[in-house]
Scaffold this active site. Structure first.
Site, PDB file in Angstrom:
ATOM      1  N   TYR A 117      41.390  21.694   2.549  1.00 18.99           N
ATOM      2  CA  TYR A 117      42.839  20.984   1.841  1.00 18.99           C
ATOM      3  C   TYR A 117      44.018  21.683   2.654  1.00 18.99           C
ATOM      4  O   TYR A 117      44.828  21.168   2.878  1.00 18.99           O
ATOM      5  CB  TYR A 117      42.554  21.608   0.322  1.00 18.99           C
ATOM      6  CG  TYR A 117      43.741  21.170  -0.594  1.00 18.99           C
ATOM      7  CD1 TYR A 117      43.856  20.128  -1.166  1.00 18.99           C
ATOM      8  CD2 TYR A 117      44.939  22.137  -0.741  1.00 18.99           C
ATOM      9  CE1 TYR A 117      44.769  19.592  -2.009  1.00 18.99           C
ATOM     10  CE2 TYR A 117      45.754  21.875  -1.815  1.00 18.99           C
ATOM     11  CZ  TYR A 117      45.917  20.504  -2.249  1.00 18.99           C
ATOM     12  OH  TYR A 117      46.828  20.210  -3.261  1.00 18.99           O
ATOM     13  N   ASN A 138      51.732  10.864  -2.480  1.00 19.44           N
ATOM     14  CA  ASN A 138      51.460  11.827  -3.315  1.00 19.44           C
ATOM     15  C   ASN A 138      49.429  11.954  -3.429  1.00 19.44           C
ATOM     16  O   ASN A 138      49.213  12.869  -4.082  1.00 19.44           O
ATOM     17  CB  ASN A 138      51.940  11.533  -4.610  1.00 19.44           C
ATOM     18  CG  ASN A 138      51.385  12.327  -5.927  1.00 19.44           C
ATOM     19  OD1 ASN A 138      51.540  13.702  -5.945  1.00 19.44           O
ATOM     20  ND2 ASN A 138      50.500  11.506  -6.509  1.00 19.44           N
TER      21      ASN A 138
HETATM   22  P1  NAP Z   1      45.720  14.645 -10.017  1.00 18.66           P
HETATM   23  O1  NAP Z   1      46.264  14.936 -11.495  1.00 18.66           O
HETATM   24  O2  NAP Z   1      44.198  14.873 -10.028  1.00 18.66           O
HETATM   25  O3  NAP Z   1      45.871  13.102  -9.877  1.00 18.66           O
HETATM   26  C1  NAP Z   1      45.531  12.601  -8.720  1.00 18.66           C
HETATM   27  C2  NAP Z   1      46.212  11.445  -8.583  1.00 18.66           C
HETATM   28  O4  NAP Z   1      45.655  10.798  -7.090  1.00 18.66           O
HETATM   29  C3  NAP Z   1      45.493  10.303  -9.455  1.00 18.66           C
HETATM   30  O5  NAP Z   1      46.298   9.358  -9.622  1.00 18.66           O
HETATM   31  C4  NAP Z   1      44.394   9.529  -8.743  1.00 18.66           C
HETATM   32  O6  NAP Z   1      44.034   8.287  -9.100  1.00 18.66           O
HETATM   33  C5  NAP Z   1      44.810   9.654  -7.183  1.00 18.66           C
HETATM   34  N1  NAP Z   1      44.042   9.529  -6.280  1.00 18.66           N
HETATM   35  C6  NAP Z   1      42.926  10.385  -5.861  1.00 18.66           C
HETATM   36  N2  NAP Z   1      42.179   9.989  -4.717  1.00 18.66           N
HETATM   37  C7  NAP Z   1      42.697   8.699  -4.240  1.00 18.66           C
HETATM   38  C8  NAP Z   1      42.444   7.698  -3.366  1.00 18.66           C
HETATM   39  N3  NAP Z   1      41.348   8.031  -2.536  1.00 18.66           N
HETATM   40  N4  NAP Z   1      43.226   6.639  -3.403  1.00 18.66           N
HETATM   41  C9  NAP Z   1      44.048   6.443  -4.435  1.00 18.66           C
HETATM   42  N5  NAP Z   1      44.646   7.231  -5.349  1.00 18.66           N
HETATM   43  C10 NAP Z   1      43.815   8.561  -5.433  1.00 18.66           C
HETATM   44  O7  NAP Z   1      46.425  15.584  -9.117  1.00 18.66           O
HETATM   45  P2  NAP Z   1      48.120  16.149  -9.244  1.00 18.66           P
HETATM   46  O8  NAP Z   1      47.860  17.571  -9.603  1.00 18.66           O
HETATM   47  O9  NAP Z   1      48.966  15.365  -9.974  1.00 18.66           O
HETATM   48  O10 NAP Z   1      48.173  16.205  -7.426  1.00 18.66           O
HETATM   49  C11 NAP Z   1      49.015  15.270  -6.820  1.00 18.66           C
HETATM   50  C12 NAP Z   1      49.264  15.651  -5.617  1.00 18.66           C
HETATM   51  O11 NAP Z   1      50.072  17.137  -5.492  1.00 18.66           O
HETATM   52  C13 NAP Z   1      48.320  15.651  -4.541  1.00 18.66           C
HETATM   53  O12 NAP Z   1      48.433  15.524  -3.256  1.00 18.66           O
HETATM   54  C14 NAP Z   1      48.017  17.507  -4.625  1.00 18.66           C
HETATM   55  O13 NAP Z   1      47.189  17.658  -3.601  1.00 18.66           O
HETATM   56  C15 NAP Z   1      49.412  17.969  -4.693  1.00 18.66           C
HETATM   57  N6  NAP Z   1      49.488  19.356  -5.187  1.00 18.66           N
HETATM   58  C16 NAP Z   1      49.228  19.357  -6.681  1.00 18.66           C
HETATM   59  C17 NAP Z   1      49.189  20.837  -7.157  1.00 18.66           C
HETATM   60  C18 NAP Z   1      48.833  21.202  -8.696  1.00 18.66           C
HETATM   61  O14 NAP Z   1      48.945  22.276  -8.853  1.00 18.66           O
HETATM   62  N7  NAP Z   1      48.378  20.292  -9.363  1.00 18.66           N
HETATM   63  C19 NAP Z   1      49.768  21.826  -6.331  1.00 18.66           C
HETATM   64  C20 NAP Z   1      49.916  21.483  -4.911  1.00 18.66           C
HETATM   65  C21 NAP Z   1      49.898  20.008  -4.304  1.00 18.66           C
HETATM   66  P3  NAP Z   1      42.882   8.061 -10.097  1.00 18.66           P
HETATM   67  O15 NAP Z   1      43.557   8.507 -11.587  1.00 18.66           O
HETATM   68  O16 NAP Z   1      42.664   6.693 -10.015  1.00 18.66           O
HETATM   69  O17 NAP Z   1      41.710   8.771  -9.753  1.00 18.66           O
END
Ligand code: NAP
Length: 242
Positions: free
Chosen positions: A153, A88
């Site tokens: 991305y 994730n």
């Molecule tokens: P988020 O709120 O920015 O959280 C990102 C998470 O990933 C955090 O737990 C962060 O840890 C961790 N992370 C980032 N870089 C990392 C690394 N190098 N090693 C280990 N952990 C890492 O993101 P989100 O929106 O929940 O997104 C989760 C997933 O869903 C991602 O793959 C994103 O691309 C995908 N996604 C999100 C959306 C959306 O609308 N939000 C849409 C499509 C896809 P820290 O807390 O330590 O920084």
């Protein structure tokens, strides 16, 4: 006790997934890279419901850290099988391709795509030996249709979609399923800089989604109930046409 590893489990969608899997009686290993405080909140929420979790801090983009931290845990816990893997963790660093810097390309590829390779390769052998496993990759609408400003991305997520389909065919015989979940716009830190009011006009359900609306699908895919479902990419996007 069976284990589930959720990368990027400290915040956003990953936190919701960690909570959902802990309610399925998995001991959830919450991976994160920086944010100790948010990771501790996720852990506390799980424990306050009487379920089990632990923290595992490492950078998913670093092969060295994956090998040392996850590898050491596996060596020290030979009987604790990680049965569910949710890839994730993800970042976005948007820029028009013409202006994109090397690090914007490589950071996004390393975190969103290479991490899949490093971690999945490490865990899949035990799943195959055990003849059971669930791998769920969180991809994106961008990886299906492509979005301007997100060539990096979109490329990384599309690569993971291809990998999901290929790996599903490699391991299906051993009862290991591999699926991808493609969220649209979900309300998390990753999208907090976006203009929801303007963007929701494109979304038939007229709003951004909630992390729990993604995690419920992930929980289903991680369960026994999804036993004949593999190699799929399932969108959770409020009806956005992909
Ligand atoms: P988020 O709120 O920015 O959280 C990102 C998470 O990933 C955090 O737990 C962060 O840890 C961790 N992370 C980032 N870089 C990392 C690394 N190098 N090693 C280990 N952990 C890492 O993101 P989100 O929106 O929940 O997104 C989760 C997933 O869903 C991602 O793959 C994103 O691309 C995908 N996604 C999100 C959306 C959306 O609308 N939000 C849409 C499509 C896809 P820290 O807390 O330590 O920084």
């Amino acid at each position: 006790m069976k284990y589930a590893l959720v990368t990027g489990g400290s915040r956003g969608i990953g936190r919701a997934i960690s909570l959902s899997l802990s309610r399925m009686q998995y001991h959830v290993i919450i991976n994160y890279v920086n944010n100790d405080e948010e990771a501790a909140i996720t852990l506390q929420q799980i424990e306050s419901e009487g379920n089990q979790a632990s923290l595992m801090k490492f950078d998913v983009a670093s092969l060295e850290q994956v090998e040392s931290v996850l590898g050491t845990w596996m060596e020290e816990n030979p009987d604790n099988l990680i049965e569910v893997l949710v890839n994730n963790a993800g970042i976005r660093k948007d820029a028009l391709l013409m202006w994109m810097k090397d690090e914007e390309w490589f950071d996004v590829m390393n975190t969103n795509m290479n991490s899949f390779f490093y971690i999945t390769r490490k865990l899949i052998k035990n799943m195959l030996v055990n003849r059971y496993g669930r791998i769920i990759n969180i991809v994106s609408l961008s990886g299906i249709k492509g979005l301007p400003g997100q060539v990096n991305y979109s490329a990384a997520k599309a690569a993971v979609i291809g990998a999901t389909k290929a790996l599903a065919q490699e391991v299906g015989k051993k009862n290991v399923t591999v699926n991808a979940v493609a969220p649209g716009y979900i309300r998390t830190d990753m999208t907090k800089d976006l203009d929801e009011k303007a963007l929701k006009a494109m979304i038939p359900m007229d709003r951004f989604g909630k992390p729990e609306e993604v995690s419920e699908l992930v929980a289903f895919l991680a369960s026994d109930k999804a036993s004949y479902l593999t190699g799929e990419v399932i969108s959770v996007n409020g009806g956005l046409y992909t």
